[in-house]
Design a protein around this motif. Sequence first.
Motif, PDB file in Angstrom:
ATOM      1  N   LEU A  58      14.888  26.333  40.999  1.00 21.41           N
ATOM      2  CA  LEU A  58      13.857  25.315  40.790  1.00 21.41           C
ATOM      3  C   LEU A  58      14.569  24.126  40.156  1.00 21.41           C
ATOM      4  O   LEU A  58      15.050  24.222  39.032  1.00 21.41           O
ATOM      5  N   LYS A  69       8.666  21.882  36.053  1.00 22.94           N
ATOM      6  CA  LYS A  69       9.333  23.184  36.311  1.00 22.94           C
ATOM      7  C   LYS A  69       8.877  24.251  35.313  1.00 22.94           C
ATOM      8  O   LYS A  69       8.527  25.368  35.711  1.00 22.94           O
ATOM      9  N   THR A  70       8.882  23.893  34.039  1.00 23.52           N
ATOM     10  CA  THR A  70       8.518  24.874  33.005  1.00 23.52           C
ATOM     11  C   THR A  70       7.063  25.319  33.168  1.00 23.52           C
ATOM     12  O   THR A  70       6.757  26.516  33.105  1.00 23.52           O
ATOM     13  N   ASP A  97      13.957  29.980  32.664  1.00 24.45           N
ATOM     14  CA  ASP A  97      13.710  28.543  32.524  1.00 24.45           C
ATOM     15  C   ASP A  97      14.937  27.884  31.888  1.00 24.45           C
ATOM     16  O   ASP A  97      15.162  28.019  30.688  1.00 24.45           O
ATOM     17  N   GLU A  98      15.670  27.161  32.717  1.00 27.73           N
ATOM     18  CA  GLU A  98      16.917  26.509  32.288  1.00 27.73           C
ATOM     19  C   GLU A  98      17.733  27.430  31.374  1.00 27.73           C
ATOM     20  O   GLU A  98      18.018  27.092  30.209  1.00 27.73           O
ATOM     21  N   SER A 110      15.052  27.813  36.825  1.00 30.98           N
ATOM     22  CA  SER A 110      15.140  26.354  36.851  1.00 30.98           C
ATOM     23  C   SER A 110      16.482  25.960  36.245  1.00 30.98           C
ATOM     24  O   SER A 110      16.995  26.639  35.350  1.00 30.98           O
ATOM     25  N   MET A 146      11.371  19.695  42.593  1.00 34.32           N
ATOM     26  CA  MET A 146      10.114  19.159  42.029  1.00 34.32           C
ATOM     27  C   MET A 146      10.353  17.760  41.494  1.00 34.32           C
ATOM     28  O   MET A 146      11.421  17.473  40.964  1.00 34.32           O
TER      29      MET A 146
END
Lengths: 398, 252
Positions: free
Chosen positions: B44, B52-53, B169-170, B200, B217
């Motif tokens: 992502l 994204k989050t 997430d990252e 992501s 995104m």
Amino acid sequence: MNIVRLLCYKDFKMLARDRSTMITLILFPLMMGPLGLGFEYLMVHLVQHQAKKEIHIGVVGLNHAPTLYYLLRSDTQLILHTDINEADIQRQINDKSIQVALVIPETFTTDTQQMKTSTIQLYFKTKGGTGDLPIRHIKQLLTLFKGMQNTQRLGALQLTEAQLSAVKIEQQDLASKEERSGKMAGMFLPMLLFFNCLFICMAVALEMGVGEKEKKTLETLLSLPIQRIKLLGAKFIVLFSVALWAPCATLATIVLVFMFPPDFIPAHIIQFSEPLLRPQVIIIMVLLMLPIAAFFALLMLLISLWSKTIAQGSAYMSLLTVSIMSMMLIPVIFSIDLNGFTAMIPVLNVLIACREVTAGTITALPLVIVLLSSLALIAATITIASKIMLKEHIIFAP
Amino acid sequence: MIQLQHVSKQFKRSRADRKKYGTAFDDAVQDVSFHCPKGATLGLIGPNGAGKTTLLRMIAAMMQPTTGTISVAGKSCATHSASIRQQMGFMTTNTQLYEFLTADETVNFYGRINQVDESTLAQRKDELFSLLDIHAFADKRLATLSTGMKQKVNIARTLIHDPKILLLDEPTTGLDVIASRHITDLIQHSKANQRTVIFSTHRFNEVKLLCDDIVVMNHGRLSYHGRFNDFERNTVGATLEEKFIHQLEVQG
């Protein structure tokens, strides 16, 4: 293992291992009794020390009042300075070479003989607290001297004190000794218990709510198969436990101190604490602390979850603590009684009820109203807290 | 495996933000639809604030979409959130762990919360601790561990219940090369074990190394969804960064 139990266990373990929180949690309430004792010891010691300390008194015109001269000279605590002049008094008091000064007018003897009122000037500088003890000592001596002079004058006029006193007022306080001391004890003790409860709740709630948000551990918990209400419930159980521990531990140490009072505690203080040693008072006090601890725990948790940062949370909590503490002064200042109306005012009702309990004047109905209204308050706070827990923009902020 | 249909998410703005932006709501995610098949690794990507989050949180059933539906293995996130979360391992940027717990206690806690039975928990913990070299510091409190060690514990707690889906997430943001390597190893290990992974990232080398599919995104909208190879082949630009920027420009 049950999810709520697991979450509680984790939080309790974290609390137990956080040294600074543990110090606050254990020492703060437990030190209240010994701290009070220490303060009392210090006060008694200071008063005794001051009572023995020399008092330097400057007197101008002492030869005009021989009776006063003998009275002052017979007091071994006084060091007389007769070599000062009136213009120098302020400087000498300021540079502390004397503490008090008396100026006796030249006309003192003739005024006395002619049955006139003669004025003696008393100079001093108020310091506050035990610093004013020398002034009080001199005032007592002067009152004694005044009494002696009046008696002498009455004798010369062939009068008695009763002939001058047309009306005598006798005061009859119908409140029993227990009631009076109970009201006094019940005025300050709940404030101390409430303060401890609030303070401990604040320290722990910050870490459990906004602290977890800042560290993102709350987000991780929310990604687990846990219902949010259970998460809130677990946090509440932990916070309620510590919130209840604080006032109970404080109460226990205070009761212990007065059960075995050291010798230096004055009799009036021991008498003041007697109501606290009655088992029914202790039981009802703890019972009243239950809804207060639950309410404070929920309130602090709510603020903590709602805040975006620890700094913001602690600012709001401090404001709330100050507001609640200020509110606690209301029944002290206005002497509000517990009735159908005041029994329904949150927090204040428990405070007044505590006072009535220690005074032994509480009846069952107001006590039930206090407990029921506190339960209603807790239910309302739980509803708000559970709604906040579902608000995504609050829980995931910032 | 994971199906998103016309997913949108609106947040109510604060009073200050309402004045600043002139609207009462922030459209964090707008009309996003894509499918991530079982065993696939989906990257992502998008600039900061792209949504994204929020999207990952909705897939993890931590947040509910304002409109649209998300289903995981045929089950709706709206109605089966707890059982869906049990199938997932979720790790976010700078996730911190409980500093006063040991590595062993941390993994036990997350395993038990995920309702892993005690014997399976002990066995999986042992496997993961061996795989990630955690045994040596398993009894030490996390406060005393280095970032890399903590990252290993974080990976172990994410995988302890053997999740079918990993949402990251990252996960490498702010980490050094060695700690980042643990994460890329985790994703490759998960890929080999047929786990579905959505992560992501801002790092294109990770996308190239790990992703089968990508979702780009921008401003809450889906800008691109497809095979990574197709994106690399068909998008204008000499490097992946240029292709990514071009893709964002195409959307405007």
